[in-house]
Design a protein around this motif. Structure first.
Motif, PDB file in Angstrom:
ATOM      1  N   ASP A  47       0.302 -69.119  45.672  1.00  0.00           N
ATOM      2  CA  ASP A  47       0.695 -69.935  44.516  1.00  0.00           C
ATOM      3  C   ASP A  47       2.185 -70.236  44.532  1.00  0.00           C
ATOM      4  O   ASP A  47       2.606 -71.372  44.261  1.00  0.00           O
ATOM      5  CB  ASP A  47       0.317 -69.220  43.217  1.00  0.00           C
ATOM      6  CG  ASP A  47       0.794 -69.999  41.996  1.00  0.00           C
ATOM      7  OD1 ASP A  47       0.254 -71.092  41.747  1.00  0.00           O
ATOM      8  OD2 ASP A  47       1.707 -69.526  41.295  1.00  0.00           O
ATOM      9  N   ALA A  48       2.978 -69.223  44.871  1.00  0.00           N
ATOM     10  CA  ALA A  48       4.428 -69.433  44.897  1.00  0.00           C
ATOM     11  C   ALA A  48       4.817 -70.476  45.932  1.00  0.00           C
ATOM     12  O   ALA A  48       5.646 -71.351  45.674  1.00  0.00           O
ATOM     13  CB  ALA A  48       5.142 -68.109  45.178  1.00  0.00           C
ATOM     14  N   TYR A  49       4.208 -70.413  47.118  1.00  0.00           N
ATOM     15  CA  TYR A  49       4.542 -71.371  48.165  1.00  0.00           C
ATOM     16  C   TYR A  49       4.074 -72.780  47.828  1.00  0.00           C
ATOM     17  O   TYR A  49       4.718 -73.764  48.198  1.00  0.00           O
ATOM     18  CB  TYR A  49       3.961 -70.923  49.511  1.00  0.00           C
ATOM     19  CG  TYR A  49       4.904 -70.039  50.278  1.00  0.00           C
ATOM     20  CD1 TYR A  49       5.821 -70.568  51.174  1.00  0.00           C
ATOM     21  CD2 TYR A  49       4.912 -68.663  50.089  1.00  0.00           C
ATOM     22  CE1 TYR A  49       6.700 -69.768  51.870  1.00  0.00           C
ATOM     23  CE2 TYR A  49       5.786 -67.840  50.779  1.00  0.00           C
ATOM     24  CZ  TYR A  49       6.680 -68.402  51.664  1.00  0.00           C
ATOM     25  OH  TYR A  49       7.563 -67.603  52.338  1.00  0.00           O
ATOM     26  N   ALA A  50       2.976 -72.875  47.136  1.00  0.00           N
ATOM     27  CA  ALA A  50       2.430 -74.195  46.808  1.00  0.00           C
ATOM     28  C   ALA A  50       3.154 -74.857  45.645  1.00  0.00           C
ATOM     29  O   ALA A  50       3.244 -76.089  45.592  1.00  0.00           O
ATOM     30  CB  ALA A  50       0.947 -74.070  46.491  1.00  0.00           C
ATOM     31  N   THR A  51       3.702 -74.061  44.719  1.00  0.00           N
ATOM     32  CA  THR A  51       4.199 -74.657  43.476  1.00  0.00           C
ATOM     33  C   THR A  51       5.606 -74.238  43.045  1.00  0.00           C
ATOM     34  O   THR A  51       6.241 -74.945  42.259  1.00  0.00           O
ATOM     35  CB  THR A  51       3.256 -74.311  42.303  1.00  0.00           C
ATOM     36  OG1 THR A  51       3.239 -72.885  42.104  1.00  0.00           O
ATOM     37  CG2 THR A  51       1.837 -74.794  42.589  1.00  0.00           C
TER      38      THR A  51
END
Length: 220
Positions: free
Chosen positions: A86-90
């Motif tokens: 999630d962190a890498y995507a958003t």
């Protein structure tokens, strides 16, 4: 080396991802704290520096052995992936000036690629989330070579994909071991300042061909 000579003398750029192109080391700090904390361990002071040049699979092997974990490598990798996705995507952001510099290189017809110790899925999610995935010729991960970033293998693989000679390629990196590996391979290396590497700043400046805090320095 004058930084703007990249356009005159170089045909390709290889970017490291974490700590260089994007500000993402906080993600892995959090993953390490939560992962080891669940198993009753604090993160040792030397842990991050030790694993930095390794690919994820080698980090998993090292972590299992060091902490005598009963987890399988596959389950460790999946847990790390699920925690970071999630962190890498958003939420991961580009380093200052990176977007403009990427645009600048493309305007000058310089081929750009990524060479990273991270996993391919997280890299793709990150670059797509930032809207720059299509800018890159290729992505090379540490899983594609036998040795980590303390050696030039990953940069040689990236150059091979681009079809550009290393003498016409600049590497951007943030950690000392990776900079050493690229320099040992005969590459010109520009170091990006990152909080996680400040302890090695003196040595990084000594061996790299340039040191920047903002990619706009490469334009100006």
């Amino acid at each position: 080396m004058k930084k703007n000579k990249i356009i005159d003398d170089y045909k390709a750029v290889i970017f490291d991802l974490d700590g260089t192109l994007v500000d993402s080391m906080w993600v892995w700090d959090k993953v390490d704290e939560e992962f080891l904390g669940k198993r009753g361990f604090a993160v040792p002071k030397d842990y991050q520096k030790t694993i930095q040049p390794m690919g994820l699979e080698k980090v998993a092997d090292y972590t299992i052995e060091r902490f005598n974990l009963k987890d399988s490598k596959e389950s460790v990798l999946k847990e790390w992936h699920d925690m970071a996705v999630d962190a890498y995507a958003t939420r991961v952001k580009l380093k200052p000036g990176a977007r403009r510099y990427i645009e600048y290189l493309r305007e000058k017809k310089v081929i750009i690629s990524v060479a990273t110790s991270n996993g391919i899925e997280l890299v793709e999610k990150c670059l797509k989330g930032l809207g720059i995935y299509e800018c890159f010729h290729s992505i090379t991960t540490a899983s594609e070579v036998s040795r980590g970033k303390g050696f030039p293998d990953i940069y040689d693989k990236s150059c091979s994909k681009m079809g550009i000679d290393k003498n016409k390629t600049i590497v951007f990196e943030d950690i000392l071991e990776a900079i050493k590996g690229a320099k040992d391979g005969g590459y010109t290396v520009i170091a990006m300042e990152d909080e996680g590497s400040l302890g090695d700043k003196v040595n990084i400046k000594k061996i790299s061909d340039g040191y920047i805090k903002d990619f706009r320095e490469m334009i100006n």
